[in-house]
Design a protein around this motif. Sequence first.
Motif, PDB file in Angstrom:
ATOM      1  N   THR A   1      56.755  28.781  35.420  1.00  0.00           N
ATOM      2  CA  THR A   1      57.865  29.715  35.634  1.00  0.00           C
ATOM      3  C   THR A   1      58.479  30.246  34.336  1.00  0.00           C
ATOM      4  OG1 THR A   1      59.355  27.855  35.780  1.00  0.00           O
ATOM      5  CG2 THR A   1      58.532  28.749  37.868  1.00  0.00           C
ATOM      6  N   ALA A   2      57.803  30.001  33.211  1.00  0.00           N
ATOM      7  CA  ALA A   2      58.359  30.471  31.926  1.00  0.00           C
ATOM      8  C   ALA A   2      58.582  31.980  31.942  1.00  0.00           C
ATOM      9  CB  ALA A   2      57.421  30.077  30.785  1.00  0.00           C
ATOM     10  N   TRP A   3      57.747  32.718  32.687  1.00  0.00           N
ATOM     11  CA  TRP A   3      57.871  34.187  32.746  1.00  0.00           C
ATOM     12  C   TRP A   3      59.240  34.625  33.283  1.00  0.00           C
ATOM     13  CZ3 TRP A   3      59.083  36.837  37.182  1.00  0.00           C
ATOM     14  CH2 TRP A   3      58.987  36.126  38.382  1.00  0.00           C
ATOM     15  N   ALA A   4      59.876  33.763  34.078  1.00  0.00           N
ATOM     16  CA  ALA A   4      61.106  34.154  34.779  1.00  0.00           C
ATOM     17  C   ALA A   4      62.379  33.747  34.043  1.00  0.00           C
ATOM     18  CB  ALA A   4      61.112  33.543  36.178  1.00  0.00           C
ATOM     19  N   ASP A   5      62.213  33.148  32.853  1.00  0.00           N
ATOM     20  CA  ASP A   5      63.396  32.666  32.117  1.00  0.00           C
ATOM     21  C   ASP A   5      64.410  33.797  31.912  1.00  0.00           C
ATOM     22  OD1 ASP A   5      62.372  30.186  32.007  1.00  0.00           O
ATOM     23  OD2 ASP A   5      61.759  30.233  29.900  1.00  0.00           O
ATOM     24  N   GLY A   6      65.652  33.530  32.218  1.00  0.00           N
ATOM     25  CA  GLY A   6      66.735  34.480  31.960  1.00  0.00           C
ATOM     26  C   GLY A   6      66.890  35.579  33.003  1.00  0.00           C
ATOM     27  N   LEU A   7      66.051  35.583  34.045  1.00  0.00           N
ATOM     28  CA  LEU A   7      66.145  36.656  35.042  1.00  0.00           C
ATOM     29  C   LEU A   7      67.192  36.368  36.131  1.00  0.00           C
ATOM     30  CD1 LEU A   7      62.400  37.649  35.664  1.00  0.00           C
ATOM     31  CD2 LEU A   7      64.178  39.067  34.632  1.00  0.00           C
TER      32      LEU A   7
ATOM     33  N   PHE B   1      56.848  36.077  44.733  1.00  0.00           N
ATOM     34  CA  PHE B   1      55.730  35.185  44.395  1.00  0.00           C
ATOM     35  C   PHE B   1      54.891  35.876  43.327  1.00  0.00           C
ATOM     36  CE2 PHE B   1      51.793  32.881  44.796  1.00  0.00           C
ATOM     37  CZ  PHE B   1      52.158  31.619  45.226  1.00  0.00           C
ATOM     38  N   ALA B   2      55.068  35.460  42.077  1.00  0.00           N
ATOM     39  CA  ALA B   2      54.400  36.159  40.971  1.00  0.00           C
ATOM     40  C   ALA B   2      52.882  35.991  41.021  1.00  0.00           C
ATOM     41  CB  ALA B   2      54.937  35.647  39.637  1.00  0.00           C
ATOM     42  N   GLY B   3      52.409  34.827  41.468  1.00  0.00           N
ATOM     43  CA  GLY B   3      50.967  34.553  41.425  1.00  0.00           C
ATOM     44  C   GLY B   3      50.577  34.041  40.048  1.00  0.00           C
ATOM     45  N   CYS B   4      49.417  33.409  39.958  1.00  0.00           N
ATOM     46  CA  CYS B   4      49.023  32.754  38.701  1.00  0.00           C
ATOM     47  C   CYS B   4      48.879  33.731  37.543  1.00  0.00           C
ATOM     48  CB  CYS B   4      47.703  32.003  38.898  1.00  0.00           C
ATOM     49  SG  CYS B   4      47.824  30.646  40.076  1.00  0.00           S
TER      50      CYS B   4
ATOM     51  N   TYR C   1      51.090  33.444  34.119  1.00  0.00           N
ATOM     52  CA  TYR C   1      50.569  32.892  32.857  1.00  0.00           C
ATOM     53  C   TYR C   1      50.067  33.936  31.855  1.00  0.00           C
ATOM     54  CZ  TYR C   1      50.556  28.334  35.226  1.00  0.00           C
ATOM     55  OH  TYR C   1      50.916  27.188  35.876  1.00  0.00           O
ATOM     56  N   ASP C   2      49.600  35.069  32.352  1.00  0.00           N
ATOM     57  CA  ASP C   2      49.002  36.065  31.461  1.00  0.00           C
ATOM     58  C   ASP C   2      50.131  36.894  30.818  1.00  0.00           C
ATOM     59  OD1 ASP C   2      46.163  38.114  31.523  1.00  0.00           O
ATOM     60  OD2 ASP C   2      48.086  38.805  30.756  1.00  0.00           O
ATOM     61  N   GLU C   3      50.178  36.882  29.485  1.00  0.00           N
ATOM     62  CA  GLU C   3      51.314  37.510  28.803  1.00  0.00           C
ATOM     63  C   GLU C   3      51.507  38.974  29.153  1.00  0.00           C
ATOM     64  OE1 GLU C   3      51.416  36.793  24.592  1.00  0.00           O
ATOM     65  OE2 GLU C   3      51.278  34.622  24.937  1.00  0.00           O
ATOM     66  N   LYS C   4      50.398  39.707  29.302  1.00  0.00           N
ATOM     67  CA  LYS C   4      50.530  41.143  29.633  1.00  0.00           C
ATOM     68  C   LYS C   4      51.091  41.313  31.043  1.00  0.00           C
ATOM     69  CE  LYS C   4      47.022  42.988  26.620  1.00  0.00           C
ATOM     70  NZ  LYS C   4      45.593  42.771  26.531  1.00  0.00           N
ATOM     71  N   LEU C   5      50.604  40.486  31.968  1.00  0.00           N
ATOM     72  CA  LEU C   5      51.055  40.643  33.355  1.00  0.00           C
ATOM     73  C   LEU C   5      52.441  40.053  33.597  1.00  0.00           C
ATOM     74  CD1 LEU C   5      47.709  40.161  35.270  1.00  0.00           C
ATOM     75  CD2 LEU C   5      48.989  42.256  34.911  1.00  0.00           C
ATOM     76  N   GLN C   6      52.871  39.160  32.719  1.00  0.00           N
ATOM     77  CA  GLN C   6      54.244  38.648  32.848  1.00  0.00           C
ATOM     78  C   GLN C   6      55.238  39.805  32.778  1.00  0.00           C
ATOM     79  OE1 GLN C   6      54.469  35.798  29.653  1.00  0.00           O
ATOM     80  NE2 GLN C   6      53.840  34.088  30.955  1.00  0.00           N
ATOM     81  N   LYS C   7      54.887  40.819  31.973  1.00  0.00           N
ATOM     82  CA  LYS C   7      55.772  41.995  31.852  1.00  0.00           C
ATOM     83  C   LYS C   7      55.893  42.709  33.195  1.00  0.00           C
ATOM     84  CE  LYS C   7      54.450  42.871  27.088  1.00  0.00           C
ATOM     85  NZ  LYS C   7      53.566  43.677  26.262  1.00  0.00           N
ATOM     86  N   VAL C   8      54.780  42.748  33.939  1.00  0.00           N
ATOM     87  CA  VAL C   8      54.799  43.398  35.258  1.00  0.00           C
ATOM     88  C   VAL C   8      55.712  42.625  36.210  1.00  0.00           C
ATOM     89  CG1 VAL C   8      53.390  44.041  37.264  1.00  0.00           C
ATOM     90  CG2 VAL C   8      52.473  44.329  34.955  1.00  0.00           C
ATOM     91  N   ALA C   9      55.591  41.292  36.167  1.00  0.00           N
ATOM     92  CA  ALA C   9      56.428  40.469  37.050  1.00  0.00           C
ATOM     93  C   ALA C   9      57.903  40.653  36.706  1.00  0.00           C
ATOM     94  CB  ALA C   9      56.024  38.997  36.916  1.00  0.00           C
ATOM     95  N   ARG C  10      58.224  40.635  35.431  1.00  0.00           N
ATOM     96  CA  ARG C  10      59.622  40.769  35.014  1.00  0.00           C
ATOM     97  C   ARG C  10      60.174  42.147  35.379  1.00  0.00           C
ATOM     98  NH1 ARG C  10      61.683  36.899  31.715  1.00  0.00           N
ATOM     99  NH2 ARG C  10      63.238  38.315  30.840  1.00  0.00           N
ATOM    100  N   ALA C  11      59.366  43.188  35.127  1.00  0.00           N
ATOM    101  CA  ALA C  11      59.813  44.554  35.449  1.00  0.00           C
ATOM    102  C   ALA C  11      60.014  44.704  36.959  1.00  0.00           C
ATOM    103  CB  ALA C  11      58.791  45.564  34.935  1.00  0.00           C
TER     104      ALA C  11
END
Length: 274
Positions: free
Chosen positions: A131-137, A152-155, A159-169
């Motif tokens: 869940t590191a991608w979701a820190d601060g959201l 549900f972000a999915g794996c 974990y993938d740094e480029k796709l973490q941006k998609v989840a956060r956005a």
Amino acid sequence: MERCSNCLGCKWIPFDKIKSQRFGENCPSIGYYNFNTYAVRGRFQLGLALLTKDAELSETVTQAIHSCTTCGACDVACKVTRYNLEPHDFNLALKAYAIEKGKLRPKQREIIESLAKEKTMMVGKARSSRTAWADGLGLVDMTKGKADMMFFAGCKASYDEKLQKVARASVKILQDAGVKVGFLAGSEMCCAVRAEQMGFREEFEKNARANIKLFADAGVKTIVTPCSDCYQAFKRRYAAQGLQVQVYHVVEYIEKLLKDGALKLTKPVPMTVT
Ligand code: SF4
Ligand code: SF4
């Protein structure tokens, strides 16, 4: 398998849907190996031969079975052009048969071990950092509180740094529209639909049942995901395992927010996109 007419329609995108036959090949497996056994028509023959014991699960046959990407293009083509022989279900069954007999590819073992241990099929990734991608959201932990829906972000997006941006956005867009976005704070597991696609039916069903229980315990009524695999898993494969919640791809959910007026577009984007 016996009803297959050998038309080889499953190897092509139906021609009335495309401008030229030059763009018509749809099966990546036969596209690469250029031999009939690698298209579903040949796989049907192989399946029959395995049943009648005219073929065995040799190294070559095992490789041919696992070379199918389960993209499903043959399934669509057979439904559109011929008899709807359910090639996709057949491909899954053929792979499950190979796995049952212990015939897997070397890398698959690593992937399935990662699923068992870290609950992700992304080898080398740890569950503790899911869940590191979701820190601060400011997402609501639905194991403790209530939210409008579960994201549900999915794996890959976790974990993938480029796709973490998609989840956060995605989350920020939903929050801007006033949606109280929740998640399971790392207790969720990989949807595991790729395990099923590799022939590991038992592992898929085990993960699906565990996720379905987590969703039920957290009172989840709506799932929104930016991942096409998770979307397909929840909408189709989990439904068969008893999941009864509304499932949206994030693009569908955003469209709903636009229609409801909760989200307003302010700048023109002068382009056509698919
Ligand atoms: S399109 Fe269907 S009927 Fe035709 S070869 Fe493929 S599987 Fe067989
Ligand atoms: S699902 Fe397998 S056999 Fe069917 S088109 Fe895709 S790669 Fe080819």
